[in-house]
Design an enzyme around this catalytic site. Sequence first.
Site, PDB file in Angstrom:
ATOM      1  N   HIS A  73     -11.313  31.383 -12.820  1.00 24.84           N
ATOM      2  CA  HIS A  73     -10.364  32.048 -13.712  1.00 24.84           C
ATOM      3  C   HIS A  73     -10.971  33.286 -14.375  1.00 24.84           C
ATOM      4  CE1 HIS A  73      -6.573  32.381 -15.484  1.00 24.84           C
ATOM      5  NE2 HIS A  73      -6.434  31.202 -16.064  1.00 24.84           N
TER       6      HIS A  73
ATOM      7  N   ASP B 218      -6.510  35.619 -12.057  1.00 26.16           N
ATOM      8  CA  ASP B 218      -5.514  35.191 -13.030  1.00 26.16           C
ATOM      9  C   ASP B 218      -4.554  34.197 -12.389  1.00 26.16           C
ATOM     10  OD1 ASP B 218      -6.571  36.842 -14.994  1.00 26.16           O
ATOM     11  OD2 ASP B 218      -5.351  38.557 -14.353  1.00 26.16           O
TER      12      ASP B 218
END
Length: 528
Positions: A499, A503
């Site tokens: 992450h 995204d």
Amino acid sequence: MSTEVRVPTLGESVTEATVATWFKKPGERVEADEMLCELETDKVTVEVPSPASGELSEIVAQEGETVGVDALLAQISEAGNAGPEETKAKETTKSDGGEAKADAKGESDAPKSAPDEGQEVDVMVPALGESVSEATVATWFKKTGDTVKADEMLCELETDKVSVEVPAPASGTLKDILANEGDTVEAGGRVATMTRGGEGQAHSAQEGTPETTEDPKQVASEAPAPADKGREDTEDAPSAKKMMAEKGVDREKVQASGRDGRVMKEDVINALNQPKEEKAEQPKQAPRAPVPAEDESREERVKMTRLRQTIARRLKDAQNTAAMLTTYNEVDMTETMALRKEYKELFEKKHGVRLGFMSFFTKACCHALKEVPEVNSEIDGTEIVYKNFVHMGIATGTPNGLVVPVIRDADSMSFAEIEKAIGEKGKRARDNKLSMAEMQGGTFTISNGGVYGSLMSSPILNPPQSGILGMHKIQERPMVVNGEIKIRPMMYLALSYDHRIVDGKGAVTFLVRVKEALEDPRRMLMDL
């Protein structure tokens, strides 16, 4: 002074060869780059040229012997390079039989191998692979004081990914073991020392005895014959003997494919992979009676292999380092399965390989990675490195643990090329033949837990990659299609991603593109 003739590099993953033919005899004059002998490997024939001009003073590895990479084959004396006056003096010595003239030039009537007798030789750790600096000593096949032959297997080392065999650099006696089982050794370090002495005979056994050129052959003829009858003059490959001992394979049940009936490692593997019907003929052992707890502990403590330690460390490092998150989707496999069923026979007939699902998933992922490049990138310090190519890692389960061979430039390969590469890498992984280079450099990974029956799971990243796709079991489920309930072959997909780079939007988009490509394979042909 003399020049050593050693075994050249035999090719990727090829570690040993058989001496097929010697074109020169000891005492003959040779020129630089003149062909000395020919070696045979499992795949190709390798010619060995002379590294220098001179006289072939000694042949160390005879025809039919197995030799490893960089093993000593022969010695070339610089006497062949002597100047005109020196050559003339030498010829005078030979014609007159004058021992005094020979002694004045440092020559003697002793065998030419005599200067090497009793010489101490270091047994070194071989090259372990790119970026691999250490290994663990797994097994010693010889003890201190044992007599060994050149290229006979001394010990086996374990690295993070592969096992490395260490052959004897010369014939003689194993003098001292410097690294015991379980010790960690560095690349290029010493694991043992040995004393050079004859063709597989201890030096001490020959000291004080008049030596002649017939002695080594005479000693060899008096040596005990191999256990296999009818094969007294044939020596199996060291790796094959090791595997037969480890797996408990009967030599008589192995079909030899090597020169003069030699058993190669691949022959043992083939014997192990015989149809179950043949193995079923063996009488079944009676079930083991339960052992009372008070008589024997019901626990067993076994040290983790280096491979298992590395897997554990890297998986935990991935959890500790990356901001790992998993997103899920499901794919209707109807169209992909129908396309595969329609063309699988024609595909196999033309390309010589079966059409599986992995090529569809590999193609679909390559297609999606072009649209979402951050999934095909990695973090390097404070920078993001985007890969404009796809080196696809295919997670493969083996008896020794999970490995990830890499299919390089998978984005530019056809379905047939992908299927062939996956099949070849998978076989090499199961046979423990993968090199370190074949498991490095991946940019994205696919893990197929469905082959083991997994319905859903969250795969762990393979650092420094930022994405891994988990495939799962295809299972028929009732689905609503155009307002109607229909039975469809469905598969859950799981994308674990870093992450810090990817995204949520990018991760979901990637999975949706994979889903669309598999539910309508024509999209991949149209680049949609």
